[in-house]
Scaffold this active site. Structure first.
Site, PDB file in Angstrom:
ATOM      1  N   HIS A  84      83.907 -19.890  77.472  1.00 39.18           N
ATOM      2  CA  HIS A  84      83.605 -21.126  76.747  1.00 39.18           C
ATOM      3  C   HIS A  84      84.435 -22.309  77.230  1.00 39.18           C
ATOM      4  O   HIS A  84      84.102 -23.459  76.950  1.00 39.18           O
ATOM      5  CB  HIS A  84      83.752 -20.923  75.232  1.00 39.18           C
ATOM      6  CG  HIS A  84      85.161 -20.799  74.754  1.00 39.18           C
ATOM      7  ND1 HIS A  84      85.802 -19.589  74.596  1.00 39.18           N
ATOM      8  CD2 HIS A  84      86.059 -21.736  74.376  1.00 39.18           C
ATOM      9  CE1 HIS A  84      87.012 -19.787  74.131  1.00 39.18           C
ATOM     10  NE2 HIS A  84      87.207 -21.085  73.991  1.00 39.18           N
ATOM     11  N   ASP A 133      83.346 -13.274  76.893  1.00 36.55           N
ATOM     12  CA  ASP A 133      83.858 -14.644  76.987  1.00 36.55           C
ATOM     13  C   ASP A 133      84.928 -14.709  78.081  1.00 36.55           C
ATOM     14  O   ASP A 133      86.130 -14.765  77.810  1.00 36.55           O
ATOM     15  CB  ASP A 133      84.428 -15.070  75.634  1.00 36.55           C
ATOM     16  CG  ASP A 133      84.837 -16.533  75.593  1.00 36.55           C
ATOM     17  OD1 ASP A 133      84.486 -17.283  76.512  1.00 36.55           O
ATOM     18  OD2 ASP A 133      85.526 -16.919  74.614  1.00 36.55           O
ATOM     19  N   SER A 235      92.817 -21.725  74.132  1.00 35.52           N
ATOM     20  CA  SER A 235      91.669 -21.047  74.729  1.00 35.52           C
ATOM     21  C   SER A 235      91.851 -20.794  76.215  1.00 35.52           C
ATOM     22  O   SER A 235      92.314 -21.657  76.957  1.00 35.52           O
ATOM     23  CB  SER A 235      90.407 -21.888  74.540  1.00 35.52           C
ATOM     24  OG  SER A 235      89.712 -21.522  73.402  1.00 35.52           O
TER      25      SER A 235
END
Length: 284
Positions: A84, A133, A235
């Site tokens: 992402h 992911d 992230s």
């Protein structure tokens, strides 16, 4: 979904505004104007060279860049990050990584800024907070390894980690929905949570909604006492054990540091084939 908890990507919150388009679901975003010297969700300042594999993935326009994600150096020309971090950051603009730093704005002899020329997202990542992911960033030129810039070790394929782990990143230090991002790299030692316990905790927080956790694709951590964990801006960054990257920061709940809310990571050992198929200069 629980009235006071929301599922979210652990990027910096509100960058979608810069693309001129609203983003469904979790939002991502640019660094806050507020950058006081505080600790990341009860972590500590990292020392210079302590985590030489950590990079800052940055997005910018007209030469003005902002940190949006973390990442791990796995070879001279490839960075391991979250899927992402590619799909949710605007394509328009410029993309680079910064290595060899502890503070985002520091200038030192080993600071290296290199443009990203290719982004390889796992073919089975469909977006959202689902499984797979993971992504790779190919650099325009090789990194020069030294005391402050070194690759992380990859885990054995299909291994399942346990025990304590080390989370690092420039993610938000705030325990409210408004992110507060530090200039100095933060670190915290945090225990890995058994899958069944993680699933139970997330089921309770989702209050009947579908749980996106995957036993094959994910691992979790939980706080020791003070809500330690990942937050907005972490992230793509590494969760490591003894210099081996075992997890990639993926998703969690906001506000960060909430009681009984695990942080969720992509389990790297499940994606060794994907990495080896795409990276041609892994260290021997």
């Amino acid at each position: 979904m629980h009235l006071t908890m929301k599922l979210f990507f652990l990027l910096v919150v509100t960058i979608a505004l810069a693309s001129g388009k609203p983003s469904p679901g979790p939002k991502i975003g640019r660094r806050s104007f507020f950058q006081p010297s505080v600790r990341v969700i009860h972590g500590d300042d990292a020392t210079e060279g302590q985590y030489p594999y950590q990079i800052s993935y940055q997005w910018g326009i007209l030469g003005v860049y902002e940190h949006v994600c973390g990442g791990s150096i796995i070879s001279p020309t490839f960075i391991l990050t979250a899927g992402h971090c590619v799909t949710q950051v605007p394509e328009i603009g410029e993309h680079k990584i910064v290595a060899g730093i502890t503070e985002l704005n520091e200038k030192n002899n080993e600071r290296q800024e290199i443009q990203v020329v290719e982004k390889i997202v796992h073919p089975n990542f469909t977006g959202g907070v689902g499984p797979n992911d993971v992504a790779l960033l190919k650099l325009a030129k090789p990194l020069e390894f030294g005391d402050l810039v070194k690759p992380v070790v990859l885990p054995e394929a299909d291994s399942v980690p346990s025990g304590d782990s080390v989370l690092t990143g420039w993610g938000s230090t705030s325990t409210t929905v408004i992110p507060v991002l530090p200039n100095h790299l933060q670190t915290v030692t945090i225990p890995i949570l058994e899958y069944t316990d993680c699933k139970t905790a997330i089921d309770a927080l989702l209050d009947g909604e579908a749980n996106p956790l995957s036993e094959v694709s994910n691992i979790c951590t939980h706080s020791k006492s003070n809500g330690e964990g990942a937050c907005s801006g972490d992230s793509g960054g590494p969760l490591a054990q003894n210099g081996t990257v075992i997890g990639i920061v993926s998703w969690g709940f906001t506000p960060c540091g909430s009681e009984k809310a695990p942080s969720v990571y992509t389990r790297v050992s499940n994606f060794i084939d994907f990495i080896k198929e795409n990276v041609n200069d892994l260290p021997k």
